[in-house]
Design an enzyme around this catalytic site. Structure first.
Site, PDB file in Angstrom:
ATOM      1  NE  ARG A  14      -4.425  -0.777   0.339  1.00 63.02           N
ATOM      2  CZ  ARG A  14      -4.641  -1.838  -0.449  1.00 63.02           C
ATOM      3  NH1 ARG A  14      -3.721  -2.231  -1.309  1.00 63.02           N
ATOM      4  NH2 ARG A  14      -5.793  -2.481  -0.404  1.00 63.02           N
ATOM      5  CG  HIS A  70      -3.032  -0.437  -6.594  1.00 63.55           C
ATOM      6  ND1 HIS A  70      -3.365   0.257  -5.454  1.00 63.55           N
ATOM      7  CD2 HIS A  70      -3.181  -1.745  -6.266  1.00 63.55           C
ATOM      8  CE1 HIS A  70      -3.711  -0.595  -4.502  1.00 63.55           C
ATOM      9  NE2 HIS A  70      -3.609  -1.819  -4.980  1.00 63.55           N
ATOM     10  CD  GLU A 115      -2.446   3.570  -4.993  1.00 62.22           C
ATOM     11  OE1 GLU A 115      -1.279   3.245  -4.775  1.00 62.22           O
ATOM     12  OE2 GLU A 115      -3.324   2.774  -5.364  1.00 62.22           O
TER      13      GLU A 115
END
Ligand code: 8YV
Length: 327
Positions: free
Chosen positions: A239, A286, A268
């Site tokens: 993360r 991601h 993000e």
């Protein structure tokens, strides 16, 4: 009457179809990013929501959702959900573990190898028309085979990454909240439990696969980067926020470590603009769990949790079992 649910982000049409057999479904196939107020308005009168990491369910939001019975996250990570606040309100929370372990571990290797062997950097150079001759020292990288792999966060995905290292004849060291059993360690390429400090000092490649929480925030910051070997590679699959991105940029600029591969970023989808000016980073948006079969499995897993929860059955991936009897 069927219970009403919201599918908060776009998802495979077949999964919407499946959910429609059980629920009145409000979908969002245009993939609008709802503000918290919009999300709250959409959820009035609804019993369930299929959410992703981009929707926050904290105490304030939950207080405004009196009809909600389940938040079914389509992700293994659930730092977007305040599980204790859900429990306090009798709202079930679920995630999608296991179905993404192998795909995410595969991607960890892809990112590690691309970073250590400078694949995207050299491809950009080639595409820019700079390749005029071969040279002995162009794009010298670090070896994977025979090196020491350090894994921080040795859950299911960390162990799947460790297993893959057998083929590269690597030594695996790991740090985790708790030590694995001997059998699990043996299965994870005989991984050896060490302190975080020893891992950072010893590993040639460090991979982060731990969940985000207030305790794991900035697990890697300036002091930790200082401990790492100058030739080391850092990969973050977990993360944004587990790494202090500003400190990482400073370390990469100063070549304190060789390179970083990042699939996740602080704030993000926005990220620190200085990353773009660095050659020694590989940046991906991601996508570690993004294989077609795995994303479908994740969506169906979230659907399984919703269907069970709203038909008086225990959701297979319930995070707060205390809430089950309260339905
Ligand atoms: C998700 C992830 O795709 O599962 C997780 O925790 O990070 C990804 O696999 C993403 O979070 C969307 O919810």
């Amino acid at each position: 009457m069927k219970p009403g649910i919201l599918v908060a982000r776009a998802v495979f049409p077949e999964v919407i179809e499946r959910l429609s057999q059980h629920f009145e479904v409000e979908s969002n196939q245009d993939d609008v990013l709802f503000t918290p107020d919009q999300l709250i308005a959409k959820l009035q009168g609804k019993a369930g929501v299929m959410s992703t990491s981009s929707s926050r369910f904290d105490a304030d939001v939950l207080a405004r959702l009196p009809d909600l019975k389940i938040v079914a996250n389509m992700a293994v990570g659930y730092d977007n959900i305040d599980v204790a606040a859900c429990t306090a309100r009798g709202v079930m929370a679920s995630n999608t573990p296991d179905v993404l372990n192998e795909t995410t571990a595969d991607f960890g290797w892809a990112l590690l190898m691309a970073t250590a062997r400078r694949i995207t950097e050299s491809e950009h150079w080639l595409r820019a028309g700079k390749w005029e001759k071969w040279r002995y020292d162009y794009f010298l990288g670090a070896d994977l085979h025979g090196s020491t792999l350090g894994i921080i966060g040795m859950g299911r995905i960390g162990q799947a990454i460790a297993r893959r290292s057998m083929g590269f004849d690597m030594r695996v060291i790991y740090h985790n909240r708790s030590r694995l059993s001997e059998q699990q360690e043996a299965h994870a390429n005989h991984a050896v439990y060490v302190s975080k400090e020893e891992l950072l000092r010893t590993a040639d490649h460090v991979v982060l696969v731990l969940p985000y929480s207030s305790e794991s925030r900035h697990t890697i910051a300036a002091a930790e980067l200082e401990l790492m070997k100058p030739g080391a590679t850092l990969v973050n699959l977990a993360r944004g926020g587990i790494v202090d991105d500003t400190a990482l940029i400073t370390a990469l600029k100063a070549k304190k470590i060789a390179a970083a591969g990042l699939d996740v970023f602080e704030n993000e989808p926005k990220f620190h603009p200085d990353f773009l000016g660095l050659e020694n980073v590989v940046l991906t948006p991601h996508i570690a769990s993004a294989s077609a079969p795995t994303r479908k499995a994740m969506a169906n897993c979230a659907a399984d949790n919703l269907i069970a929860a709203l038909s008086q059955q225990r959701p297979p991936n319930l995070l707060n079992p205390e809430t089950f009897r309260q339905v």
